[in-house]
Design a protein around this motif. Sequence first.
Motif, PDB file in Angstrom:
ATOM      1  N   THR A  11       0.932  -1.253  -0.134  1.00 10.43           N
ATOM      2  CA  THR A  11       0.223   0.029   0.049  1.00 10.43           C
ATOM      3  C   THR A  11       0.988   1.254   0.083  1.00 10.43           C
ATOM      4  O   THR A  11       1.868   1.221   0.552  1.00 10.43           O
ATOM      5  N   MET A  12       0.222   2.248  -0.636  1.00 10.33           N
ATOM      6  CA  MET A  12       1.046   3.469  -0.774  1.00 10.33           C
ATOM      7  C   MET A  12       0.405   4.854  -0.534  1.00 10.33           C
ATOM      8  O   MET A  12       0.379   5.742  -0.939  1.00 10.33           O
ATOM      9  N   GLY A  14      -2.060   7.420   0.034  1.00 11.25           N
ATOM     10  CA  GLY A  14      -3.005   8.095  -0.902  1.00 11.25           C
ATOM     11  C   GLY A  14      -2.723   7.970  -2.507  1.00 11.25           C
ATOM     12  O   GLY A  14      -3.338   8.382  -3.456  1.00 11.25           O
ATOM     13  N   ASP A  15      -1.463   7.191  -2.639  1.00 13.31           N
ATOM     14  CA  ASP A  15      -0.946   6.951  -4.014  1.00 13.31           C
ATOM     15  C   ASP A  15      -1.276   5.592  -4.545  1.00 13.31           C
ATOM     16  O   ASP A  15      -1.165   5.096  -5.545  1.00 13.31           O
ATOM     17  N   GLY A  16      -2.251   4.906  -3.671  1.00 11.37           N
ATOM     18  CA  GLY A  16      -3.038   3.536  -4.140  1.00 11.37           C
ATOM     19  C   GLY A  16      -2.209   2.309  -3.613  1.00 11.37           C
ATOM     20  O   GLY A  16      -1.706   2.390  -2.352  1.00 11.37           O
ATOM     21  N   SER A  27      -2.696  -3.060  -9.936  1.00 10.35           N
ATOM     22  CA  SER A  27      -2.307  -1.731  -9.366  1.00 10.35           C
ATOM     23  C   SER A  27      -3.678  -0.937  -9.442  1.00 10.35           C
ATOM     24  O   SER A  27      -4.432  -1.108 -10.205  1.00 10.35           O
ATOM     25  N   SER A  29      -4.685   3.348  -8.625  1.00  8.67           N
ATOM     26  CA  SER A  29      -4.100   4.697  -8.029  1.00  8.67           C
ATOM     27  C   SER A  29      -4.681   5.205  -6.861  1.00  8.67           C
ATOM     28  O   SER A  29      -4.060   6.199  -6.229  1.00  8.67           O
ATOM     29  N   GLY A  30      -5.622   4.664  -6.347  1.00  8.85           N
ATOM     30  CA  GLY A  30      -6.580   5.050  -5.057  1.00  8.85           C
ATOM     31  C   GLY A  30      -7.378   6.332  -5.451  1.00  8.85           C
ATOM     32  O   GLY A  30      -7.737   6.352  -6.642  1.00  8.85           O
ATOM     33  N   TYR A  31      -8.151   6.764  -4.448  1.00  2.15           N
ATOM     34  CA  TYR A  31      -9.047   7.896  -4.448  1.00  2.15           C
ATOM     35  C   TYR A  31      -8.356   9.138  -3.903  1.00  2.15           C
ATOM     36  O   TYR A  31      -7.841   9.081  -2.639  1.00  2.15           O
ATOM     37  N   PRO A  32      -8.923  10.431  -4.222  1.00  2.00           N
ATOM     38  CA  PRO A  32      -8.365  11.589  -3.410  1.00  2.00           C
ATOM     39  C   PRO A  32      -9.287  11.595  -2.242  1.00  2.00           C
ATOM     40  O   PRO A  32     -10.556  11.175  -2.207  1.00  2.00           O
ATOM     41  N   CYS A  67      -9.295   0.373  -1.599  1.00  2.00           N
ATOM     42  CA  CYS A  67      -9.104   1.678  -1.654  1.00  2.00           C
ATOM     43  C   CYS A  67     -10.045   2.784  -1.403  1.00  2.00           C
ATOM     44  O   CYS A  67      -9.831   3.899  -0.431  1.00  2.00           O
TER      45      CYS A  67
END
Length: 92
Positions: A11-12, A14-16, A27, A29-32, A67
């Motif tokens: 996990t990263m 806020g970067d997904g 992969s 990219s996640g959600y704002p 995410c």
Amino acid sequence: HSTQTDSVCVTMGGDGVLFYHHQQFYSFSGYPAKVKDTVGAGDSFLAGLLSGLQHTQDVNLILRQACALGAAVASSEGALPDLDLEAVFKVC
């Protein structure tokens, strides 16, 4: 040395997420999110990931939902916010 595992998740925040599962890479990219409190966000992500892996074969959907859950918790106060899961998963 081999880990003898079928899955590895990185996990990263806020970067997904990066996910290796059954010899395939995924992969998302996640959600704002407007972060209010990160306590519990990673645990919520992991709970969503594990639950999804038990209930569906669509790994991309699983990652989107996990995410979304992590972002919703990070956007709320406290580790156990009262969330409407239907609303959280509508973004997926």
